[in-house]
Scaffold this motif. Structure first.
Motif, PDB file in Angstrom:
ATOM      1  N   ALA A  55       0.830  -1.210   0.000  1.00  9.96           N
ATOM      2  CA  ALA A  55       0.000   0.000   0.000  1.00  9.96           C
ATOM      3  C   ALA A  55       0.858   1.251   0.000  1.00  9.96           C
ATOM      4  O   ALA A  55       1.929   1.285   0.622  1.00  9.96           O
ATOM      5  CB  ALA A  55      -0.912   0.018   1.224  1.00  9.96           C
ATOM      6  N   ILE A  56       0.392   2.274  -0.697  1.00 11.02           N
ATOM      7  CA  ILE A  56       0.968   3.620  -0.593  1.00 11.02           C
ATOM      8  C   ILE A  56       0.183   4.293   0.524  1.00 11.02           C
ATOM      9  O   ILE A  56      -1.042   4.395   0.472  1.00 11.02           O
ATOM     10  CB  ILE A  56       0.815   4.410  -1.907  1.00 11.02           C
ATOM     11  CG1 ILE A  56       1.512   3.696  -3.062  1.00 11.02           C
ATOM     12  CG2 ILE A  56       1.323   5.842  -1.736  1.00 11.02           C
ATOM     13  CD1 ILE A  56       2.999   3.550  -2.932  1.00 11.02           C
ATOM     14  N   ASP A  57       0.890   4.747   1.563  1.00 13.76           N
ATOM     15  CA  ASP A  57       0.225   5.284   2.750  1.00 13.76           C
ATOM     16  C   ASP A  57       0.245   6.799   2.848  1.00 13.76           C
ATOM     17  O   ASP A  57      -0.630   7.384   3.478  1.00 13.76           O
ATOM     18  CB  ASP A  57       0.880   4.696   4.006  1.00 13.76           C
ATOM     19  CG  ASP A  57       0.761   3.185   4.037  1.00 13.76           C
ATOM     20  OD1 ASP A  57      -0.342   2.673   3.774  1.00 13.76           O
ATOM     21  OD2 ASP A  57       1.774   2.515   4.302  1.00 13.76           O
ATOM     22  N   ASP A  58       1.259   7.445   2.257  1.00 10.85           N
ATOM     23  CA  ASP A  58       1.410   8.879   2.462  1.00 10.85           C
ATOM     24  C   ASP A  58       2.274   9.469   1.355  1.00 10.85           C
ATOM     25  O   ASP A  58       3.210   8.826   0.895  1.00 10.85           O
ATOM     26  CB  ASP A  58       2.088   9.121   3.827  1.00 10.85           C
ATOM     27  CG  ASP A  58       2.267  10.583   4.153  1.00 10.85           C
ATOM     28  OD1 ASP A  58       1.249  11.280   4.305  1.00 10.85           O
ATOM     29  OD2 ASP A  58       3.425  11.031   4.259  1.00 10.85           O
ATOM     30  N   VAL A  59       1.949  10.682   0.924  1.00  9.98           N
ATOM     31  CA  VAL A  59       2.788  11.463   0.021  1.00  9.98           C
ATOM     32  C   VAL A  59       2.919  12.834   0.644  1.00  9.98           C
ATOM     33  O   VAL A  59       1.914  13.484   0.931  1.00  9.98           O
ATOM     34  CB  VAL A  59       2.166  11.579  -1.394  1.00  9.98           C
ATOM     35  CG1 VAL A  59       3.048  12.425  -2.296  1.00  9.98           C
ATOM     36  CG2 VAL A  59       1.926  10.205  -1.997  1.00  9.98           C
ATOM     37  N   ARG A  60       4.158  13.241   0.902  1.00 10.89           N
ATOM     38  CA  ARG A  60       4.332  14.547   1.533  1.00 10.89           C
ATOM     39  C   ARG A  60       5.484  15.309   0.911  1.00 10.89           C
ATOM     40  O   ARG A  60       6.426  14.731   0.386  1.00 10.89           O
ATOM     41  CB  ARG A  60       4.533  14.404   3.031  1.00 10.89           C
ATOM     42  CG  ARG A  60       5.837  13.770   3.430  1.00 10.89           C
ATOM     43  CD  ARG A  60       5.982  13.618   4.947  1.00 10.89           C
ATOM     44  NE  ARG A  60       7.198  12.936   5.270  1.00 10.89           N
ATOM     45  CZ  ARG A  60       8.376  13.523   5.422  1.00 10.89           C
ATOM     46  NH1 ARG A  60       8.473  14.827   5.295  1.00 10.89           N
ATOM     47  NH2 ARG A  60       9.461  12.824   5.701  1.00 10.89           N
ATOM     48  N   PHE A  85       8.231  12.775  -0.575  1.00 13.28           N
ATOM     49  CA  PHE A  85       8.466  11.482   0.038  1.00 13.28           C
ATOM     50  C   PHE A  85       7.182  10.655   0.006  1.00 13.28           C
ATOM     51  O   PHE A  85       6.131  11.113   0.444  1.00 13.28           O
ATOM     52  CB  PHE A  85       8.941  11.658   1.476  1.00 13.28           C
ATOM     53  CG  PHE A  85      10.193  12.484   1.569  1.00 13.28           C
ATOM     54  CD1 PHE A  85      11.407  11.978   1.127  1.00 13.28           C
ATOM     55  CD2 PHE A  85      10.166  13.771   2.080  1.00 13.28           C
ATOM     56  CE1 PHE A  85      12.570  12.744   1.203  1.00 13.28           C
ATOM     57  CE2 PHE A  85      11.317  14.534   2.152  1.00 13.28           C
ATOM     58  CZ  PHE A  85      12.523  14.022   1.714  1.00 13.28           C
ATOM     59  N   VAL A  86       7.282   9.445  -0.537  1.00 13.00           N
ATOM     60  CA  VAL A  86       6.148   8.532  -0.643  1.00 13.00           C
ATOM     61  C   VAL A  86       6.402   7.378   0.323  1.00 13.00           C
ATOM     62  O   VAL A  86       7.353   6.623   0.161  1.00 13.00           O
ATOM     63  CB  VAL A  86       5.996   8.001  -2.086  1.00 13.00           C
ATOM     64  CG1 VAL A  86       4.856   6.998  -2.169  1.00 13.00           C
ATOM     65  CG2 VAL A  86       5.789   9.150  -3.061  1.00 13.00           C
ATOM     66  N   THR A  87       5.553   7.263   1.348  1.00  9.21           N
ATOM     67  CA  THR A  87       5.675   6.186   2.328  1.00  9.21           C
ATOM     68  C   THR A  87       4.800   5.018   1.879  1.00  9.21           C
ATOM     69  O   THR A  87       3.663   5.208   1.447  1.00  9.21           O
ATOM     70  CB  THR A  87       5.219   6.658   3.723  1.00  9.21           C
ATOM     71  OG1 THR A  87       6.007   7.788   4.102  1.00  9.21           O
ATOM     72  CG2 THR A  87       5.384   5.561   4.761  1.00  9.21           C
ATOM     73  N   VAL A 165       0.669   8.284  -7.866  1.00  2.00           N
ATOM     74  CA  VAL A 165       1.841   7.452  -7.608  1.00  2.00           C
ATOM     75  C   VAL A 165       1.612   6.143  -8.344  1.00  2.00           C
ATOM     76  O   VAL A 165       0.584   5.499  -8.153  1.00  2.00           O
ATOM     77  CB  VAL A 165       2.018   7.150  -6.099  1.00  2.00           C
ATOM     78  CG1 VAL A 165       3.214   6.240  -5.879  1.00  2.00           C
ATOM     79  CG2 VAL A 165       2.141   8.421  -5.290  1.00  2.00           C
ATOM     80  N   GLU A 166       2.566   5.766  -9.194  1.00  3.71           N
ATOM     81  CA  GLU A 166       2.491   4.495  -9.904  1.00  3.71           C
ATOM     82  C   GLU A 166       3.683   3.646  -9.495  1.00  3.71           C
ATOM     83  O   GLU A 166       4.801   4.148  -9.401  1.00  3.71           O
ATOM     84  CB  GLU A 166       2.546   4.709 -11.414  1.00  3.71           C
ATOM     85  CG  GLU A 166       1.364   5.480 -11.958  1.00  3.71           C
ATOM     86  CD  GLU A 166       1.516   5.763 -13.438  1.00  3.71           C
ATOM     87  OE1 GLU A 166       1.553   4.787 -14.223  1.00  3.71           O
ATOM     88  OE2 GLU A 166       1.617   6.938 -13.794  1.00  3.71           O
ATOM     89  N   LYS A 176      -4.724  12.309  -3.532  1.00  5.51           N
ATOM     90  CA  LYS A 176      -5.829  13.011  -2.852  1.00  5.51           C
ATOM     91  C   LYS A 176      -7.081  12.154  -2.920  1.00  5.51           C
ATOM     92  O   LYS A 176      -7.321  11.495  -3.922  1.00  5.51           O
ATOM     93  CB  LYS A 176      -6.125  14.368  -3.484  1.00  5.51           C
ATOM     94  CG  LYS A 176      -4.932  15.287  -3.587  1.00  5.51           C
ATOM     95  CD  LYS A 176      -4.584  15.851  -2.240  1.00  5.51           C
ATOM     96  CE  LYS A 176      -3.468  16.875  -2.404  1.00  5.51           C
ATOM     97  NZ  LYS A 176      -2.446  16.804  -1.431  1.00  5.51           N
ATOM     98  N   GLY A 177      -7.900  12.192  -1.864  1.00  3.54           N
ATOM     99  CA  GLY A 177      -9.126  11.380  -1.835  1.00  3.54           C
ATOM    100  C   GLY A 177     -10.255  11.924  -2.607  1.00  3.54           C
ATOM    101  O   GLY A 177     -10.287  12.848  -3.282  1.00  3.54           O
TER     102      GLY A 177
END
Length: 177
Positions: A55-60, A85-87, A165-166, A176-177
């Protein structure tokens, strides 16, 4: 599984304490309709009876000084750029970790990532370990009780807006949701 195609151009960047490679990407402005929401995992079979979720959890957005804390020296050509940063997390969802095929673990290499949106982004390949998660909670491996938590760094245009994010062979997530 979804297979993402992209054009890659490789540029070498020499840093004082580590070498990094930047990969240029063309980018769509909006996430596709079938993009997953942040935190949504995709199942990955990693051996007989063993399944993990990626899973991609965060992009900051970060600061250039964050790169220095990771041991990467920015160069004058990086001025005006912004790190992103992509967590991501990898969680054991079925089976026993000892039965996992280590070569099949869903831990993408730098060239399997693409961040896109307004502006351009290049994934940063850092030699060695670093933790660019929002709360400093990176872990080194998947265990029966805890997921692997890691991060992929990108260098983007100042005031860019990442929307997608790919990850090759794993999926596409909307930022974004």
């Amino acid at each position: 599984m979804i297979r993402m195609h992209r054009t890659l151009a490789l540029t070498a960047l020499v840093a004082a304490t580590a070498g990094i490679a930047l990969t240029g990407c063309s980018s769509p402005q909006e996430a596709p309709d079938d993009a997953l929401a942040l935190g949504t995992g995709v199942a990955v079979e990693v051996g007989t009876g063993v399944e993990m979720s990626f899973a991609i959890d965060d992009v900051r957005e970060g600061k250039l000084s964050d790169l220095a804390e990771m041991g990467v020296q920015s160069t004058p050509s990086d001025e005006g750029k912004t790190p992103y940063f992509v967590t991501y997390s990898v969680t054991l969802t079925d089976g026993d970790i000892k039965d996992a095929d280590r070569s099949a673990l869903p831990v993408p290499t730098t060239d399997e990532w693409k961040l896109s949106g307004t502006g351009s982004y290049q994934p940063i390949k850092v030699l060695g370990q670093f933790d660019c998660t929002p709360d400093g909670n990176a872990t080194a491996g998947v265990s029966p009780d805890a997921p692997l938590v890691a991060c992929q760094a990108f260098l983007g245009d100042k005031d860019a807006l990442p929307t997608v994010v790919e990850v090759e062979d794993l999926g596409t997530w909307a930022t974004k949701g």
